[in-house]
Design an enzyme around this catalytic site. Structure first.
Site, PDB file in Angstrom:
ATOM      1  N   ARG A  80     -43.191  82.236 100.680  1.00 36.63           N
ATOM      2  CA  ARG A  80     -42.432  81.626 101.229  1.00 36.63           C
ATOM      3  C   ARG A  80     -41.094  80.605 100.474  1.00 36.63           C
ATOM      4  NH1 ARG A  80     -46.441  82.038 105.257  1.00 36.63           N
ATOM      5  NH2 ARG A  80     -45.299  84.035 107.015  1.00 36.63           N
ATOM      6  N   LYS A 102     -26.365  79.880  96.409  1.00 33.88           N
ATOM      7  CA  LYS A 102     -26.623  81.592  96.691  1.00 33.88           C
ATOM      8  C   LYS A 102     -27.556  82.293  95.694  1.00 33.88           C
ATOM      9  CE  LYS A 102     -22.008  82.069  98.901  1.00 33.88           C
ATOM     10  NZ  LYS A 102     -20.633  82.684  98.922  1.00 33.88           N
ATOM     11  N   GLU A 144     -13.258  83.686  86.250  1.00 34.54           N
ATOM     12  CA  GLU A 144     -14.165  83.040  87.642  1.00 34.54           C
ATOM     13  C   GLU A 144     -13.112  81.279  87.852  1.00 34.54           C
ATOM     14  OE1 GLU A 144     -15.297  83.341  90.553  1.00 34.54           O
ATOM     15  OE2 GLU A 144     -16.106  85.313  89.839  1.00 34.54           O
ATOM     16  N   LYS A 182     -17.232  73.633  91.710  1.00 38.63           N
ATOM     17  CA  LYS A 182     -18.009  73.968  93.004  1.00 38.63           C
ATOM     18  C   LYS A 182     -18.489  73.006  93.168  1.00 38.63           C
ATOM     19  CE  LYS A 182     -20.348  78.605  93.697  1.00 38.63           C
ATOM     20  NZ  LYS A 182     -21.073  79.575  92.948  1.00 38.63           N
ATOM     21  N   GLU A 192     -21.317  78.403 103.352  1.00 38.81           N
ATOM     22  CA  GLU A 192     -19.053  78.808 103.605  1.00 38.81           C
ATOM     23  C   GLU A 192     -19.421  78.521 105.089  1.00 38.81           C
ATOM     24  OE1 GLU A 192     -19.337  81.990  99.935  1.00 38.81           O
ATOM     25  OE2 GLU A 192     -19.568  83.029 102.116  1.00 38.81           O
ATOM     26  N   ARG A 196     -15.471  76.901 101.678  1.00 38.03           N
ATOM     27  CA  ARG A 196     -16.486  77.481 100.504  1.00 38.03           C
ATOM     28  C   ARG A 196     -15.821  78.611 100.195  1.00 38.03           C
ATOM     29  NH1 ARG A 196     -22.857  77.862  98.308  1.00 38.03           N
ATOM     30  NH2 ARG A 196     -22.649  78.975  96.719  1.00 38.03           N
ATOM     31  N   ASN A 200     -14.087  82.869  97.546  1.00 32.54           N
ATOM     32  CA  ASN A 200     -14.221  84.222  97.536  1.00 32.54           C
ATOM     33  C   ASN A 200     -13.234  84.313  97.327  1.00 32.54           C
ATOM     34  OD1 ASN A 200     -16.883  84.882  98.381  1.00 32.54           O
ATOM     35  ND2 ASN A 200     -16.434  83.410 100.502  1.00 32.54           N
ATOM     36  N   HIS A 203     -12.041  88.144  95.672  1.00 33.64           N
ATOM     37  CA  HIS A 203     -13.520  89.270  95.870  1.00 33.64           C
ATOM     38  C   HIS A 203     -13.651  89.554  96.519  1.00 33.64           C
ATOM     39  CE1 HIS A 203     -14.767  85.179  93.319  1.00 33.64           C
ATOM     40  NE2 HIS A 203     -15.527  85.975  92.926  1.00 33.64           N
ATOM     41  N   HIS A 207     -14.721  92.644  94.514  1.00 32.24           N
ATOM     42  CA  HIS A 207     -15.905  93.506  95.100  1.00 32.24           C
ATOM     43  C   HIS A 207     -15.620  95.337  95.139  1.00 32.24           C
ATOM     44  CE1 HIS A 207     -18.433  89.624  95.853  1.00 32.24           C
ATOM     45  NE2 HIS A 207     -18.471  89.975  94.916  1.00 32.24           N
ATOM     46  N   HIS A 224     -17.980  92.315  85.857  1.00 33.15           N
ATOM     47  CA  HIS A 224     -17.204  91.412  87.516  1.00 33.15           C
ATOM     48  C   HIS A 224     -15.714  90.454  87.299  1.00 33.15           C
ATOM     49  CE1 HIS A 224     -17.963  88.843  91.140  1.00 33.15           C
ATOM     50  NE2 HIS A 224     -17.561  87.654  90.284  1.00 33.15           N
TER      51      HIS A 224
END
Length: 321
Positions: A80, A102, A144, A182, A192, A196, A200, A203, A207, A224
């Site tokens: 946990r 993330k 990025e 960031k 997000e 935030r 993206n 992306h 992606h 990437h």
């Protein structure tokens, strides 16, 4: 936690600088996005258990985005949740993956479909690790930083657009500024829900292209950053068409990317598969694909839906010329 590359090139330096007095166990995985999945997590959870890890243990993720994303996920779900620290060793992980909480893994070729938000105890950045990174991976991370230039800080793009090659000394101040941006965004919107989402940009298409090339037997995998650079060009095209974003910036980025990264061949027969992959994007709501677009430099438009014809036109814009 390391992969075989960071074990060889980064771990000895890290252990010497860290000068641990406590017992340290090394857990190694194979490098690369192909191993960022639940199967690898199962091996890591079992390895932690076999080593007697408990809720007071600390996981130190030493590596690029795959290591920090997956290591954070494994730590956050083991018993946990146990504490973890990210020590990014690539440009991409320094400016993006290791910062912001993330964590997660891929589901097949679908990027980061399984994961959660969980902040590390610390992100420790040592610029010396950039000396171990290949030129191609340095260029990947630069994409990025370009994203931050278009979405939050135009002077970053004004500097990068003049680059002919990667020079680490010129990169270092850009890393610091990127992390500032960031961190500021994440502190305002960790989960997000609003601001935030701007991060993206590039992306949604990017992606999908990255995943398509990863699963294709006839195409070489893209980094990437290579995929995100294409995604930003295409999404700037949509921005120009829908919101009057200055087309000369779109053309500037296209010219820069084609020269800096090399032109990526996308064929007509690839279009429908790439477009189909966008339906799995994490920003989507009720089956509708949401884009982050711009109406000016440093000004984003969130949750924008685009007609299928324009989506295809944008990819054709990148393919042609």
């Amino acid at each position: 936690m390391v992969d075989s590359n960071t074990r060889e090139f980064c771990l000895p330096v890290f252990l010497e600088k860290a000068n641990f007095t406590l017992s340290v166990q090394i857990i190694e995985i194979k490098p690369g996005e192909a191993h960022k999945n639940i199967d690898t997590c199962n091996l890591l959870w079992k390895r932690l258990s076999d080593l007697g890890a408990d809720r007071k243990s600390l996981v130190i993720n030493l590596g690029g985005g795959v290591i920090t994303d997956m290591g954070g996920f494994v730590a956050s779900t083991f018993k946990r949740g146990i504490n973890f620290i990210n020590v990014p060793t690539t440009l991409l992980s320094m400016v993006d993956a290791s910062v912001g909480g993330k964590t997660g893994v891929d589901l097949g070729v679908l990027k980061n479909q399984i994961g959660l938000f969980s902040n590390p105890e610390m992100v420790l950045i040592d610029m010396d690790f950039l000396n171990t990174v290949s030129d191609r991976e340095m260029k990947s991370g630069l994409a990025e930083i370009i994203k931050y230039g278009f979405t939050f800080d135009k002077p970053l793009w004004d500097i990068i657009r003049l680059f002919k090659s990667i020079e680490i000394e010129k990169i270092k101040p850009l890393v610091y500024r990127s992390i500032e941006i960031k961190n500021d965004v994440v502190l305002q919107d960790l989960l997000e829900n609003d601001l935030r989402k701007s991060l993206n940009f590039g992306h949604t298409i990017g992606h999908a292209i990255e995943s398509y090339f990863l699963e294709s037997e006839s195409k070489e995998d893209l980094t990437h950053g290579e995929a995100i650079a294409i995604g930003m060009i295409i999404e700037l095209y949509y921005s120009s068409k829908l919101f009057g974003f200055p087309l000369h910036y779109t053309q500037d980025l296209k010219s820069f990317a084609n020269g800096f990264y090399g032109k990526v061949v996308i064929e007509q027969r690839d279009l429908h598969a790439i477009i189909d992959l966008m339906k799995y994007d994490k920003k989507n709501v009720s089956g509708k694909v949401n884009f982050v677009l711009l109406d000016a430099m440093e000004t984003c438009k969130l949750d924008i839906q685009i007609e299928p014809e324009l989506i295809e036109d944008g990819i054709l814009f990148y393919m042609n010329n």
